[in-house]
Scaffold this active site. Structure first.
Site, PDB file in Angstrom:
ATOM      1  N   GLY A  10       1.086  -1.398  -0.332  1.00  0.00           N
ATOM      2  CA  GLY A  10       0.103   0.112   0.258  1.00  0.00           C
ATOM      3  C   GLY A  10       0.914   1.053  -0.065  1.00  0.00           C
ATOM      4  O   GLY A  10       0.708   2.195  -0.465  1.00  0.00           O
ATOM      5  N   HIS A  11       1.783   1.234  -0.059  1.00  0.00           N
ATOM      6  CA  HIS A  11       3.100   2.595   0.229  1.00  0.00           C
ATOM      7  C   HIS A  11       4.034   1.888  -1.032  1.00  0.00           C
ATOM      8  O   HIS A  11       3.666   1.782  -1.408  1.00  0.00           O
ATOM      9  CB  HIS A  11       4.068   1.605   1.092  1.00  0.00           C
ATOM     10  CG  HIS A  11       3.938   2.425   2.394  1.00  0.00           C
ATOM     11  ND1 HIS A  11       3.287   2.816   3.504  1.00  0.00           N
ATOM     12  CD2 HIS A  11       3.505   0.517   3.525  1.00  0.00           C
ATOM     13  CE1 HIS A  11       2.974   2.753   4.896  1.00  0.00           C
ATOM     14  NE2 HIS A  11       2.773   1.109   4.545  1.00  0.00           N
ATOM     15  N   ILE A  13       6.289   3.794  -3.989  1.00  0.00           N
ATOM     16  CA  ILE A  13       7.678   3.789  -3.765  1.00  0.00           C
ATOM     17  C   ILE A  13       8.115   4.657  -4.772  1.00  0.00           C
ATOM     18  O   ILE A  13       8.140   4.380  -6.311  1.00  0.00           O
ATOM     19  CB  ILE A  13       8.559   2.282  -3.877  1.00  0.00           C
ATOM     20  CG1 ILE A  13      10.585   2.350  -4.483  1.00  0.00           C
ATOM     21  CG2 ILE A  13       8.207   1.472  -5.203  1.00  0.00           C
ATOM     22  CD1 ILE A  13      10.870   1.263  -4.318  1.00  0.00           C
ATOM     23  N   PRO A  14       9.338   5.421  -4.973  1.00  0.00           N
ATOM     24  CA  PRO A  14       9.644   6.245  -6.280  1.00  0.00           C
ATOM     25  C   PRO A  14      10.692   6.099  -6.953  1.00  0.00           C
ATOM     26  O   PRO A  14      11.192   4.946  -6.932  1.00  0.00           O
ATOM     27  CB  PRO A  14      10.135   8.223  -5.375  1.00  0.00           C
ATOM     28  CG  PRO A  14      10.113   8.059  -4.099  1.00  0.00           C
ATOM     29  CD  PRO A  14       9.662   6.029  -3.711  1.00  0.00           C
ATOM     30  N   GLY A  17      15.634   6.072  -7.481  1.00  0.00           N
ATOM     31  CA  GLY A  17      16.614   6.130  -5.930  1.00  0.00           C
ATOM     32  C   GLY A  17      17.730   6.775  -6.444  1.00  0.00           C
ATOM     33  O   GLY A  17      18.926   6.627  -7.562  1.00  0.00           O
ATOM     34  N   PHE A  18      18.536   6.951  -4.970  1.00  0.00           N
ATOM     35  CA  PHE A  18      19.925   7.204  -5.066  1.00  0.00           C
ATOM     36  C   PHE A  18      20.735   6.010  -4.589  1.00  0.00           C
ATOM     37  O   PHE A  18      20.177   5.903  -3.331  1.00  0.00           O
ATOM     38  CB  PHE A  18      20.281   8.277  -4.338  1.00  0.00           C
ATOM     39  CG  PHE A  18      21.983   9.298  -4.542  1.00  0.00           C
ATOM     40  CD1 PHE A  18      21.938   9.310  -5.465  1.00  0.00           C
ATOM     41  CD2 PHE A  18      22.398   8.656  -3.086  1.00  0.00           C
ATOM     42  CE1 PHE A  18      23.640   9.835  -5.320  1.00  0.00           C
ATOM     43  CE2 PHE A  18      23.518   9.526  -2.733  1.00  0.00           C
ATOM     44  CZ  PHE A  18      24.320   9.248  -4.152  1.00  0.00           C
ATOM     45  N   GLY A  19      21.492   5.489  -5.084  1.00  0.00           N
ATOM     46  CA  GLY A  19      22.250   4.458  -4.558  1.00  0.00           C
ATOM     47  C   GLY A  19      23.432   4.518  -4.222  1.00  0.00           C
ATOM     48  O   GLY A  19      24.229   5.770  -4.519  1.00  0.00           O
ATOM     49  N   ASP A  44      18.933   4.379  -1.685  1.00  0.00           N
ATOM     50  CA  ASP A  44      18.898   2.981  -1.547  1.00  0.00           C
ATOM     51  C   ASP A  44      20.268   2.738  -0.222  1.00  0.00           C
ATOM     52  O   ASP A  44      21.624   3.449  -0.760  1.00  0.00           O
ATOM     53  CB  ASP A  44      19.140   2.838  -3.020  1.00  0.00           C
ATOM     54  CG  ASP A  44      19.055   1.021  -2.318  1.00  0.00           C
ATOM     55  OD1 ASP A  44      18.582   0.097  -2.028  1.00  0.00           O
ATOM     56  OD2 ASP A  44      19.929  -0.169  -2.766  1.00  0.00           O
ATOM     57  N   TYR A  49      27.388  -1.420   3.186  1.00  0.00           N
ATOM     58  CA  TYR A  49      27.971  -0.888   3.097  1.00  0.00           C
ATOM     59  C   TYR A  49      28.749   0.570   3.471  1.00  0.00           C
ATOM     60  O   TYR A  49      29.390   1.405   3.006  1.00  0.00           O
ATOM     61  CB  TYR A  49      26.891   0.719   1.726  1.00  0.00           C
ATOM     62  CG  TYR A  49      26.189  -0.118   1.132  1.00  0.00           C
ATOM     63  CD1 TYR A  49      26.584  -1.575   0.290  1.00  0.00           C
ATOM     64  CD2 TYR A  49      25.195   0.814   0.499  1.00  0.00           C
ATOM     65  CE1 TYR A  49      25.408  -1.724  -0.498  1.00  0.00           C
ATOM     66  CE2 TYR A  49      23.909  -0.361  -0.745  1.00  0.00           C
ATOM     67  CZ  TYR A  49      24.565  -1.911  -1.145  1.00  0.00           C
ATOM     68  OH  TYR A  49      23.295  -2.401  -2.687  1.00  0.00           O
ATOM     69  N   LYS A  79      19.033  -2.812   4.188  1.00  0.00           N
ATOM     70  CA  LYS A  79      19.348  -3.885   3.485  1.00  0.00           C
ATOM     71  C   LYS A  79      19.950  -4.891   4.656  1.00  0.00           C
ATOM     72  O   LYS A  79      21.168  -4.518   5.085  1.00  0.00           O
ATOM     73  CB  LYS A  79      20.338  -4.661   2.513  1.00  0.00           C
ATOM     74  CG  LYS A  79      19.285  -3.350   0.977  1.00  0.00           C
ATOM     75  CD  LYS A  79      19.741  -4.229   0.198  1.00  0.00           C
ATOM     76  CE  LYS A  79      19.724  -2.984  -0.869  1.00  0.00           C
ATOM     77  NZ  LYS A  79      20.886  -2.022  -0.899  1.00  0.00           N
ATOM     78  N   HIS A 112      19.482  -8.606   1.894  1.00  0.00           N
ATOM     79  CA  HIS A 112      20.148  -8.532   0.642  1.00  0.00           C
ATOM     80  C   HIS A 112      20.100  -9.955  -0.128  1.00  0.00           C
ATOM     81  O   HIS A 112      20.087  -9.286  -1.687  1.00  0.00           O
ATOM     82  CB  HIS A 112      21.257  -8.148   1.730  1.00  0.00           C
ATOM     83  CG  HIS A 112      22.212  -7.208   0.869  1.00  0.00           C
ATOM     84  ND1 HIS A 112      22.828  -5.756   1.173  1.00  0.00           N
ATOM     85  CD2 HIS A 112      22.772  -7.335  -0.198  1.00  0.00           C
ATOM     86  CE1 HIS A 112      23.569  -5.153   0.537  1.00  0.00           C
ATOM     87  NE2 HIS A 112      23.360  -6.216  -1.152  1.00  0.00           N
TER      88      HIS A 112
END
Ligand code: NDP
Ligand code: NHF
Length: 297
Positions: A10-11, A13-14, A17-19, A44, A49, A79, A112
């Site tokens: 229901g949400h 997601i644009p 995105g930016f990694g 993201d 990372y 993740k 992940h």
């Protein structure tokens, strides 16, 4: 406003995105600020990372110090790393990520990889990659509890093939809302797309620029020229026109802005087809190479 996709949870997601993988800790804060200034509303992240603290400081600046952007207007993904698949490690791993990012909740939390590693400590830097066999069901049931606890809005998977998705769908109380995989014209995964469309699992396209390997690609160059756009623009727009979200990374503020500038053109059907026909099953992020786990072979 940037287009978004309504997840099964229901949400929304644009779609761009930016990694943040390989975004150096000294540069990532400025890059995230540049992304938010350019209009990105989807970031993201991942514990592995090793830069979530620096990403979090950039949010703090924008959300709190400058008060320019509201938390609820930005979609933040992270993740669960492979060493934290066992029941007792899932929630603490999320809590460390939330604390590093300076957030109360995530919009999307992904497993992940469908691969578990032996746990030695909470410190990812010193953890190895010795494989251990933990059922995805054990991990997924803990992920579902994170939604129940209000710590994450949506849950999903990453690097899952059709077989792995079928297994999770067979027992999931909360269905995976998304699967984040490598996707670009050279690895377009039409069968995975068909399966995900049928089962309402959104696909996020990672490494859309082949981790940088495709930014000068001559096959794409002529299409880019036709639209007077850059090669990265065409690669990202191809993904968005297929209803994938796409998460290009750059530590260079001018490129961060360039990669978002894809809402003023449309790739026509013939060129979309030409891009589709570039598929050569070219995988740049291959676990067979880095861990000896032939997940996709
Ligand atoms: N779920 C998963 O297992 C995975 C998820 N991901 C996610 O996907 C994101 C994107 O994938 P990633 O592999 O990082 O690589 P990308 O395909 O986004 O490419 C990033 C590289 O391209 C360069 N670049 C970016 N924009 C431009 C531009 N306009 N012109 C020229 N060069 C450019 C960057 O250089 P520079 O930074 O120097 O500007 C960097 O070297 C990751 O950051 C991560 O968030 C990635 C891999 C696996
Ligand atoms: O997201 C990713 C990038 O970094 C990791 C390695 O450190 C990959 O395993 C992963 O898929």
């Amino acid at each position: 406003m940037e287009p978004s996709y309504k997840l099964s949870s229901g949400h929304n997601i644009p779609l761009v995105g930016f990694g943040t993988w390989k975004a150096e800790t000294t540069l990532v804060g400025k890059a995230v600020e540049a992304a938010l200034d350019a209009g990105y509303r989807h970031i993201d992240c991942a514990a592995v990372y090793l830069n979530e603290k620096e990403v979090g400081e950039a949010f703090t600046k924008k959300f709190i110090t400058e008060g320019k952007i509201k938390r609820e207007d930005v979609f933040i993904t992270s993740k669960l790393w492979n060493t934290f698949h066992k029941k007792q490690h899932v929630r603490p791993a999320l809590e460390r990520t939330l604390s590093d990012l300076g957030l109360q909740y995530l919009d999307l939390y992904l497993v992940h990889w469908p691969v578990a590693f032996e746990y030695s400590s909470d410190d990812i830097k010193t953890s190895g990659s010795t494989q251990e066999f933990v059922s995805i069901r054990e991990t997924w049931e803990e992920m579902e509890k994170l939604v129940d606890a209000g710590l994450v809005k949506s849950i999903g998977l990453s690097n899952f093939n059709v077989q792995g998705l079928m297994e999770v769908l067979s027992y999931a109380r909360i269905k995976p809302a998304a699967n984040q995989v490598e996707l670009h014209p050279f690895l377009s995964q039409p069968e995975l797309k068909k399966f995900c469309d049928k089962n309402n699992i959104h696909l996020t396209a990672y490494s859309p620029l082949g981790s940088g390997a495709f930014v000068d690609n001559q096959e794409v160059a002529s299409i880019a020229k036709k639209y007077n756009k850059s090669i990265p623009n065409v690669l990202c727009k191809w993904a968005v026109q297929k209803n994938f979200s796409v998460i290009p990374k750059s530590s260079t503020p001018s490129r961060v802005a360039e990669n978002f500038d894809i809402f003023n053109f449309t790739i026509d059907e013939a060129d979309m087809l030409s891009l589709d026909n570039m598929d050569k099953n070219l995988r740049t992020c291959d676990p067979a190479k880095f861990w000896g786990v032939p997940l996709f072979n």
